[in-house]
Motif scaffolding. Structure first.
Motif, PDB file in Angstrom:
ATOM      1  N   SER A  76     -15.273 -52.573 -92.803  1.00 43.90           N
ATOM      2  CA  SER A  76     -14.478 -51.598 -92.069  1.00 43.90           C
ATOM      3  C   SER A  76     -14.957 -51.397 -90.647  1.00 43.90           C
ATOM      4  N   LEU A  78     -15.321 -51.541 -86.936  1.00 42.93           N
ATOM      5  CA  LEU A  78     -14.436 -51.960 -85.853  1.00 42.93           C
ATOM      6  C   LEU A  78     -15.242 -52.636 -84.759  1.00 42.93           C
ATOM      7  N   LYS A 397      -9.140 -51.445 -89.323  1.00 41.77           N
ATOM      8  CA  LYS A 397     -10.547 -51.417 -88.936  1.00 41.77           C
ATOM      9  C   LYS A 397     -10.876 -50.029 -88.403  1.00 41.77           C
TER      10      LYS A 397
END
Length: 472
Positions: A76, A78, A397
């Motif tokens: 997850s 980013l 994300k």
């Protein structure tokens, strides 16, 4: 065995991540059980559960009923694509109308409002603040009903100075000016050190209120990339400064809004040194800095300012009471000029509320309140990110914040965040589209989500509905 600073469950989570990398586990591989990890690291089962919850919220692992935990198929974290070419050229700012419409629509139609970056009442010490206000109103012979001093209430100035005693260079009460919130502090700084048409270096993304301030003054924004984990990219800043005549910078080294990143201490020191040697003033927005999680807190850049070059701005709006609108600025060598601008603008800031916050700080309750607030917010963040990972489609994300009040989320490239916001509002949910965090067109498929509203089934359903909107 786990030792060191920070929350123990954070240290356990870091150790588990290290072990995953060392063992070179792949998606679907099982990780050690809660019991085994507790035994190996000599910590309680509850601590391991907290650590695994944090890793699950980050999207690194998944819980499987009766099977334990496995490594997730997609992470997850980013990362702003390094391959994306971003010419660092100054740009006119034109976002005020868009930002104003967004805030108005969310306020009027957002039954569940994830867009306003402020603590909900449950995080505010209302009872203690009420007592402080009553004390300020009832004291005989006080001057709180008269115009306060331009610089602020003496006791509040003293208490703000005490908050900086651990810094390498603590703030002197004589060099602090109380303002109507953090934004007035920033605006006074801009008025003191800039002229129409000047180029101002800002982060990308950055808080939309800063861009609105630049727009009102006819200033140009030069956007510098922010890493979702380590904050401002100083190498990019150096390159931009070598190619542009920059009049000033506005940065958020701690608890950056909207990404939630915090700069490492060595990066803050490097930043202060770079701008100090070039004699380029830096306005530091530290309104969220007190809300750093665990070991990420550190100090503001101002703590390392040997050049008297950092104009430090902060407030109690994010930590105590947004409605009080009490902020402050310590502007280094520009301070006297800012005092003159303050007097010419609105003379002074509400004396009763200044005195009330001063009394509250003097009571010693603030540090305990902040510790609890940080811990509670981190718990909120874990639940929100866990729900986003569960209900948002694959390809989403997010930046796991190191503090603050919000999560920065990248949606699929085909999603227009402004249209997404309209659909969310039709279901009574307010979010911030990424459009308003840049003067350019970098974040049209990004959103910011405030995770401060207390976690309930209603909140979970709202996040599920947001995920469903994306899937349509």
């Amino acid at each position: 065995m786990i030792t060191g600073i920070g929350f123990r469950y954070e240290q356990v989570a870091e150790k588990v991540e290290e072990n995953i990398n060392i063992l070179q586990l792949k998606a679907g591989d099982k990780i050690p059980s809660v019991r085994q990890t507790g035994k190996d690291l000599k910590v309680s089962l509850n601590t391991v559960f907290q650590a695994y919850s944090l890793l699950e919220a980050k999207g690194l692992i998944i819980s499987r009923p009766r099977s334990g935990y496995i490594l997730n198929s997609f992470g997850s974290s980013l990362k702003i694509p390094a391959t994306k070419s971003r010419p660092m050229l100054p740009a006119r700012v034109e976002i005020t109308a868009m930002a104003a419409a967004m805030m108005k629509n969310a306020k009027e139609n957002g039954i569940i409002n994830f867009s306003i970056l402020a603590p909900v009442n449950e995080f505010i010490p209302i009872t203690s603040l009420n007592k402080a206000v009553k004390a300020s109103l009832s004291e005989s012979g006080n001057d709180n009903f008269q115009y306060p001093l331009i610089e602020g209430h003496p006791n509040l100035l003293k208490q703000i100075s005490r908050l900086s005693l651990e810094w390498k260079k603590p703030l002197n009460p004589k060099n602090i000016l109380v303002t109507n919130g953090g934004m007035e502090a920033i605006n006074l700084c801009l008025d003191s050190i800039t002229n129409m048409g000047d180029i101002i270096a800002v982060e990308s993304p950055t808080y939309h209120g800063i861009l609105q301030s630049l727009e009102r003054r006819g200033l140009k924004a030069l956007e510098i990339k922010v890493d979702p984990e380590t904050g401002l990219c100083i190498d990019d800043l150096e390159l931009a400064l070598s190619n542009n005549e920059v009049a000033a910078c506005i940065f958020m080294p701690r608890c950056h809004n909207p990404t939630g990143s915090s700069m490492p201490e060595e990066n803050k020191i490097r930043l202060v040194e770079l701008l100090g040697k070039l004699n380029i003033p830096m306005i530091e927005d530290d309104c969220l800095g007190e809300l750093s999680f665990g070991t990420a807190n550190g100090y503001p850049a101002k703590a390392y300012d040997n050049y008297d070059n950092v104009l430090y701005c902060s407030s109690f709006s994010k930590t105590l009471a947004p409605g009080f609108r009490i902020g402050w600025v310590s502007a280094g060598r520009h301070h006297l000029n800012i005092e003159k601008l303050k007097f010419g603008s609105n003379i002074s800031t509400n004396g009763i509320l200044q005195d009330a916050i001063g009394k509250y700080l003097e009571s010693g309750l603030y540090s305990k309140h902040i510790r609890k607030m940080r811990n509670d917010l981190q718990g909120q963040m874990i639940k929100y990110i866990g729900a986003i990972n569960q209900y948002f489609p694959e390809g989403t994300k997010l930046a796991v914040p190191k503090g603050g009040l919000s999560i920065w989320i990248e949606l699929r490239s085909d999603i227009d965040a402004f249209e997404f916001q309209k659909k969310a509002l039709s279901q009574g949910i307010g979010i911030c589209p990424g459009h308003i965090f840049s003067s350019l067109e970098y974040y049209q498929n990004y959103i910011r989500l405030n995770y401060c509203p207390l976690w309930t089934n209603k909140i979970e359903n709202a996040i599920r509905n947001l995920g469903n909107i994306i899937r349509v």
